[in-house]
Design a protein around this motif. Structure first.
Motif, PDB file in Angstrom:
ATOM      1  N   TYR B  39      -4.453   3.644 -23.754  1.00  0.00           N
ATOM      2  CA  TYR B  39      -4.543   4.560 -22.620  1.00  0.00           C
ATOM      3  C   TYR B  39      -5.966   4.709 -22.113  1.00  0.00           C
ATOM      4  O   TYR B  39      -6.922   4.658 -22.878  1.00  0.00           O
ATOM      5  N   LYS B  40      -6.072   4.835 -20.814  1.00  0.00           N
ATOM      6  CA  LYS B  40      -7.307   5.227 -20.128  1.00  0.00           C
ATOM      7  C   LYS B  40      -6.906   6.471 -19.350  1.00  0.00           C
ATOM      8  O   LYS B  40      -6.319   6.385 -18.271  1.00  0.00           O
ATOM      9  N   ASP B  41      -7.181   7.627 -19.937  1.00  0.00           N
ATOM     10  CA  ASP B  41      -6.593   8.860 -19.419  1.00  0.00           C
ATOM     11  C   ASP B  41      -7.059   9.229 -18.017  1.00  0.00           C
ATOM     12  O   ASP B  41      -6.304   9.800 -17.238  1.00  0.00           O
ATOM     13  N   SER B  42      -8.322   8.918 -17.719  1.00  0.00           N
ATOM     14  CA  SER B  42      -8.833   9.330 -16.417  1.00  0.00           C
ATOM     15  C   SER B  42     -10.004   8.461 -16.014  1.00  0.00           C
ATOM     16  O   SER B  42     -10.802   8.051 -16.852  1.00  0.00           O
ATOM     17  N   GLY B  43     -10.086   8.179 -14.728  1.00  0.00           N
ATOM     18  CA  GLY B  43     -11.218   7.429 -14.197  1.00  0.00           C
ATOM     19  C   GLY B  43     -11.249   7.634 -12.698  1.00  0.00           C
ATOM     20  O   GLY B  43     -10.357   8.274 -12.131  1.00  0.00           O
ATOM     21  N   ASN B  44     -12.274   7.096 -12.040  1.00  0.00           N
ATOM     22  CA  ASN B  44     -12.402   7.251 -10.591  1.00  0.00           C
ATOM     23  C   ASN B  44     -12.309   5.909  -9.891  1.00  0.00           C
ATOM     24  O   ASN B  44     -12.878   4.923 -10.349  1.00  0.00           O
ATOM     25  N   HIS B  45     -11.563   5.885  -8.794  1.00  0.00           N
ATOM     26  CA  HIS B  45     -11.536   4.711  -7.941  1.00  0.00           C
ATOM     27  C   HIS B  45     -12.008   5.140  -6.550  1.00  0.00           C
ATOM     28  O   HIS B  45     -12.312   6.316  -6.336  1.00  0.00           O
ATOM     29  N   GLN B 282       0.156  11.997  -1.823  1.00  0.00           N
ATOM     30  CA  GLN B 282      -0.592  12.590  -2.935  1.00  0.00           C
ATOM     31  C   GLN B 282      -0.994  11.586  -4.001  1.00  0.00           C
ATOM     32  O   GLN B 282      -2.111  11.616  -4.496  1.00  0.00           O
ATOM     33  N   PHE B 283      -0.054  10.724  -4.415  1.00  0.00           N
ATOM     34  CA  PHE B 283      -0.337   9.781  -5.502  1.00  0.00           C
ATOM     35  C   PHE B 283       0.653   8.627  -5.476  1.00  0.00           C
ATOM     36  O   PHE B 283       1.705   8.702  -4.840  1.00  0.00           O
ATOM     37  N   LEU B 284       0.276   7.568  -6.181  1.00  0.00           N
ATOM     38  CA  LEU B 284       1.138   6.396  -6.342  1.00  0.00           C
ATOM     39  C   LEU B 284       1.376   6.170  -7.828  1.00  0.00           C
ATOM     40  O   LEU B 284       0.444   6.268  -8.629  1.00  0.00           O
ATOM     41  N   ILE B 285       2.619   5.867  -8.191  1.00  0.00           N
ATOM     42  CA  ILE B 285       2.943   5.515  -9.576  1.00  0.00           C
ATOM     43  C   ILE B 285       3.362   4.045  -9.596  1.00  0.00           C
ATOM     44  O   ILE B 285       4.425   3.694  -9.085  1.00  0.00           O
ATOM     45  N   PHE B 286       2.497   3.199 -10.155  1.00  0.00           N
ATOM     46  CA  PHE B 286       2.829   1.785 -10.349  1.00  0.00           C
ATOM     47  C   PHE B 286       3.326   1.635 -11.783  1.00  0.00           C
ATOM     48  O   PHE B 286       2.662   2.101 -12.716  1.00  0.00           O
ATOM     49  N   ILE B 353       0.369   2.884 -14.121  1.00  0.00           N
ATOM     50  CA  ILE B 353      -0.918   3.187 -13.484  1.00  0.00           C
ATOM     51  C   ILE B 353      -0.653   4.222 -12.394  1.00  0.00           C
ATOM     52  O   ILE B 353       0.084   3.952 -11.449  1.00  0.00           O
ATOM     53  N   VAL B 354      -1.232   5.421 -12.561  1.00  0.00           N
ATOM     54  CA  VAL B 354      -1.101   6.461 -11.540  1.00  0.00           C
ATOM     55  C   VAL B 354      -2.402   6.521 -10.750  1.00  0.00           C
ATOM     56  O   VAL B 354      -3.478   6.651 -11.329  1.00  0.00           O
ATOM     57  N   VAL B 355      -2.283   6.383  -9.435  1.00  0.00           N
ATOM     58  CA  VAL B 355      -3.447   6.386  -8.545  1.00  0.00           C
ATOM     59  C   VAL B 355      -3.333   7.593  -7.625  1.00  0.00           C
ATOM     60  O   VAL B 355      -2.391   7.676  -6.831  1.00  0.00           O
ATOM     61  N   PHE B 356      -4.265   8.532  -7.762  1.00  0.00           N
ATOM     62  CA  PHE B 356      -4.256   9.700  -6.889  1.00  0.00           C
ATOM     63  C   PHE B 356      -4.985   9.372  -5.585  1.00  0.00           C
ATOM     64  O   PHE B 356      -5.930   8.589  -5.573  1.00  0.00           O
ATOM     65  N   LEU B 357      -4.494   9.941  -4.487  1.00  0.00           N
ATOM     66  CA  LEU B 357      -5.062   9.667  -3.168  1.00  0.00           C
ATOM     67  C   LEU B 357      -5.741  10.930  -2.650  1.00  0.00           C
ATOM     68  O   LEU B 357      -5.089  11.878  -2.244  1.00  0.00           O
ATOM     69  N   ASP B 358      -7.058  10.910  -2.697  1.00  0.00           N
ATOM     70  CA  ASP B 358      -7.855  12.032  -2.223  1.00  0.00           C
ATOM     71  C   ASP B 358      -8.087  11.809  -0.730  1.00  0.00           C
ATOM     72  O   ASP B 358      -8.824  10.901  -0.355  1.00  0.00           O
ATOM     73  N   SER B 359      -7.455  12.626   0.111  1.00  0.00           N
ATOM     74  CA  SER B 359      -7.366  12.281   1.536  1.00  0.00           C
ATOM     75  C   SER B 359      -8.732  12.116   2.187  1.00  0.00           C
ATOM     76  O   SER B 359      -8.910  11.244   3.035  1.00  0.00           O
ATOM     77  N   HIS B 360      -9.733  12.924   1.789  1.00  0.00           N
ATOM     78  CA  HIS B 360     -11.018  12.762   2.482  1.00  0.00           C
ATOM     79  C   HIS B 360     -11.751  11.513   1.997  1.00  0.00           C
ATOM     80  O   HIS B 360     -12.606  10.988   2.696  1.00  0.00           O
ATOM     81  N   LEU B 361     -11.393  11.013   0.809  1.00  0.00           N
ATOM     82  CA  LEU B 361     -12.008   9.770   0.337  1.00  0.00           C
ATOM     83  C   LEU B 361     -11.333   8.558   0.957  1.00  0.00           C
ATOM     84  O   LEU B 361     -11.965   7.546   1.229  1.00  0.00           O
ATOM     85  N   VAL B 362     -10.011   8.669   1.176  1.00  0.00           N
ATOM     86  CA  VAL B 362      -9.259   7.545   1.741  1.00  0.00           C
ATOM     87  C   VAL B 362      -9.837   7.144   3.092  1.00  0.00           C
ATOM     88  O   VAL B 362      -9.989   5.964   3.394  1.00  0.00           O
ATOM     89  N   SER B 363     -10.187   8.163   3.914  1.00  0.00           N
ATOM     90  CA  SER B 363     -10.636   7.853   5.279  1.00  0.00           C
ATOM     91  C   SER B 363     -12.087   7.392   5.307  1.00  0.00           C
ATOM     92  O   SER B 363     -12.529   6.783   6.269  1.00  0.00           O
ATOM     93  N   ARG B 364     -12.838   7.689   4.240  1.00  0.00           N
ATOM     94  CA  ARG B 364     -14.240   7.256   4.217  1.00  0.00           C
ATOM     95  C   ARG B 364     -14.348   5.958   3.425  1.00  0.00           C
ATOM     96  O   ARG B 364     -14.764   5.944   2.279  1.00  0.00           O
ATOM     97  N   SER B 365     -13.957   4.856   4.072  1.00  0.00           N
ATOM     98  CA  SER B 365     -13.910   3.588   3.339  1.00  0.00           C
ATOM     99  C   SER B 365     -15.296   3.045   3.043  1.00  0.00           C
ATOM    100  O   SER B 365     -15.447   2.083   2.309  1.00  0.00           O
ATOM    101  N   THR B 366     -16.320   3.666   3.621  1.00  0.00           N
ATOM    102  CA  THR B 366     -17.667   3.187   3.341  1.00  0.00           C
ATOM    103  C   THR B 366     -18.327   3.978   2.224  1.00  0.00           C
ATOM    104  O   THR B 366     -19.480   3.751   1.905  1.00  0.00           O
ATOM    105  N   SER B 367     -17.584   4.906   1.623  1.00  0.00           N
ATOM    106  CA  SER B 367     -18.194   5.707   0.561  1.00  0.00           C
ATOM    107  C   SER B 367     -18.563   4.812  -0.615  1.00  0.00           C
ATOM    108  O   SER B 367     -17.867   3.852  -0.923  1.00  0.00           O
ATOM    109  N   ARG B 368     -19.665   5.134  -1.254  1.00  0.00           N
ATOM    110  CA  ARG B 368     -20.132   4.330  -2.375  1.00  0.00           C
ATOM    111  C   ARG B 368     -19.758   4.993  -3.680  1.00  0.00           C
ATOM    112  O   ARG B 368     -20.217   6.067  -3.992  1.00  0.00           O
ATOM    113  N   ARG B 369     -18.924   4.344  -4.424  1.00  0.00           N
ATOM    114  CA  ARG B 369     -18.616   4.822  -5.767  1.00  0.00           C
ATOM    115  C   ARG B 369     -18.852   3.662  -6.725  1.00  0.00           C
ATOM    116  O   ARG B 369     -18.852   2.513  -6.312  1.00  0.00           O
TER     117      ARG B 369
END
Lengths: 134, 385
Positions: B39-45, B282-286, B353-369
């Motif tokens: 398991y990888k309980d939490s991370g950021n994409h 809100q999120f995707l469950i793969f 794999i659960v991927v949460f969709l943070d709406s303000h991050l989704v629209s800022r495709s140039t954000s640097r993470r």
């Protein structure tokens, strides 16, 4: 594993023939004195004791409970894999072991008696039982 | 009584990891092992948080998976993206491992060549990966003919520039949790179609593609199978149902097709859909089909919606295992005593794999993470091909 599984099949067939020939053959009621409880018959209604897994054995799906550790033994793995090859993994409900009940009991008794580590000896034991079966 | 061999077998995957002090962050970064569970309980994409988990059932783990986050082209400029891949192997682990290693690289290559992400880019990447794997089968055929019967169902999700691309070949599944504001509930929306012969629409598709073959789908022990052999109609690999040259001796008899075929019976072409991501998403469950065998879409969405994000993928897997144990009329605690291999008779390999969709991050495709690359399974997955 193949030789052992093949022999189990042969013995199962033999037992079935014998049962057909003389209808009054019955399996001796076995009691286990060992503190390590491996197998017992269970009615559907009874709850399964902790550490055990229910299985249905043979064409009539006679119900047993088996210790979870025992299921890991190569002999059981072979039996289960044979079942999966025939019926796939999505059997409904309790696991089904496609093995004659009498043979199943003999296998378990052999494992319980501590000759589990010697497969060839287990095969010899089953062969002996085959000869002695009426 | 648990034999020492059992203990060693169940714990060994974790022991293989170096136990150097100060390795804690690295260990966490690549997930943790607990027996047959990784398991990888939490991370950021790029677009929010994620959680991943894998449970092994087969002797050799047949599920493989990957999450990548960062620039999607070969050049570091260009849009940031999140890539999710779930690869459910069958007949052995080689195909899923191969896809895990090569598909994302092919997507990056074609994205660069075509100056951007598109459905066509993904299709080309799938087909290129398929051709590469068939080449590997050809090279190994003489010494290892069994590899012709190895294949993998492949599910891919790509979040890029406010769009979500879903590509599927096989019967893994991705489900979206969408907030319905009026009712304040999160509803399950299945985004992938499945290529399993148990579905009438898939059987119809097969019959129309192979009109002269009355045996293209066969009911066997109450289960529909393509040519009476396999349940899925699309995959990468399964060379024995793609090329007649691999459907002959010394291939095992159970994989043989009686007549010589002149066009592929199975296909590698993915079904692709493109979705604009909305704030209500809100999120995707793969997940591989091992999860969906035990949980409905809505049950999975409800769990993700009501439980803490941290460790949610692991939570979904444990819930599925409890359901699997219930079906076999046994305790969950006893299921955990069953070794891999035998475990397959209770449940399949499962990847979530659960991927949460943070709406303000989704629209800022140039954000640097930070760049992220993680494969599911850790040491469970074994050596790379």
């Amino acid at each position: 594993m193949k030789p052992l599984i093949r022999r189990l099949s042969r013995i199962a067939d033999s037992s079935s023939c014998n049962r057909n020939r003389s209808g009054d053959i019955h399996h001796p009621t076995s009691t286990y004195s060992s503190s390590v409880f491996l197998v017992k018959r269970a009615t559907v209604a009874s709850s399964v004791p902790s550490g055990h897994v229910p299985v249905n054995v043979g064409e009539d799906k006679e119900r047993f409970v088996v210790s979870a550790e025992l299921l890991n033994h190569p002999v059981f793995v072979g039996l289960l894999n044979r079942s999966a090859q025939e019926y796939g993994y999505t059997q409904k409900g309790v696991l089904h072991i496609p093995c004659n009940v009498f043979v199943f009991e003999q296998v378990v008794e052999s494992l319980r008696s501590g000759i589990a580590d010697d497969t060839s000896e287990l095969i010899a034991s089953l062969s002996g039982e085959d000869v002695s079966t009426e | 009584m648990v034999s020492s061999a059992t203990i060693l077998r169940m714990v060994a995957p974790c022991w293989r990891r170096p136990s150097v002090k100060g390795d804690h962050s690295t260990r966490d970064a690549n997930g943790r092992c607990d027996g047959l569970l990784w398991y990888k309980d939490s991370g950021n994409h790029v677009a929010g948080e994620f959680s991943m988990s894998v449970i092994q059932a087969n002797n050799l783990l047949e599920d493989h998976s990957k999450l990548e986050s960062g620039p999607v082209s070969m050049f570091d400029s260009g849009p940031q993206a999140t890539f999710v891949g779930v690869y459910d192997g069958h007949g052995g682990p080689e195909a899923a491992r191969f896809v895990n290693k090569h598909l994302f690289d092919n997507i990056r290559k074609f994205t660069s060549e075509n100056h951007g992400m598109s459905a066509n880019v993904i299709t080309k990447a799938f087909l290129a990966t398929e051709e590469d794997f068939l080449s590997l089968v050809r090279r190994q055929w003489q010494i290892k003919p069994q590899i012709a019967s190895v294949g993998a169902c492949c599910l891919v999700g790509i979040i890029c520039s406010g769009l979500l691309y879903i590509a599927n070949a096989g019967d893994s599944r991705v489900v979206l949790g969408r907030l319905e504001k009026a009712f304040k509930i999160v509803k399950a929306v299945q985004l992938s179609s499945e290529h399993n012969a148990s579905l009438e629409s898939v059987r119809e598709e097969l019959r129309s593609l192979h009109p002269n073959d009355p045996q293209i789908v066969v009911l066997k022990h109450k289960v529909w199978r393509v040519k009476g052999i396999i349940q899925v109609s699309r995959s990468i690999g399964d060379a024995y149902l793609k090329k007649a040259e691999f459907n002959r001796e010394p291939l095992l008899a159970k994989f043989r097709v009686p007549e010589v075929f002149h066009k592929p019976i199975l296909r590698a072409e993915p079904a692709i859909t493109v979705h604009k991501i909305h704030p209500e998403d809100q999120f995707l469950i793969f997940a591989s089909d091992g999860l969906w065998e035990h949980l409905s879409n809505q049950e999975a969405v409800d769990i993700v919606n009501t439980c803490p994000r941290n460790g949610i993928a692991r939570k979904l897997i444990k819930t599925a295992l409890r359901e699997a144990a219930k079906k076999r009329e046994m305790r969950y605690s006893d299921l955990k005593k069953i070794d891999r291999g035998v475990r397959r008779h209770f449940h399949d390999d499962i990847t979530v794999i659960v991927v949460f969709l943070d709406s303000h991050l989704v629209s800022r495709s140039t954000s640097r993470r930070p760049l992220l690359s993680i494969s599911g399974g850790g040491d469970l997955a074994g050596p790379s091909t």
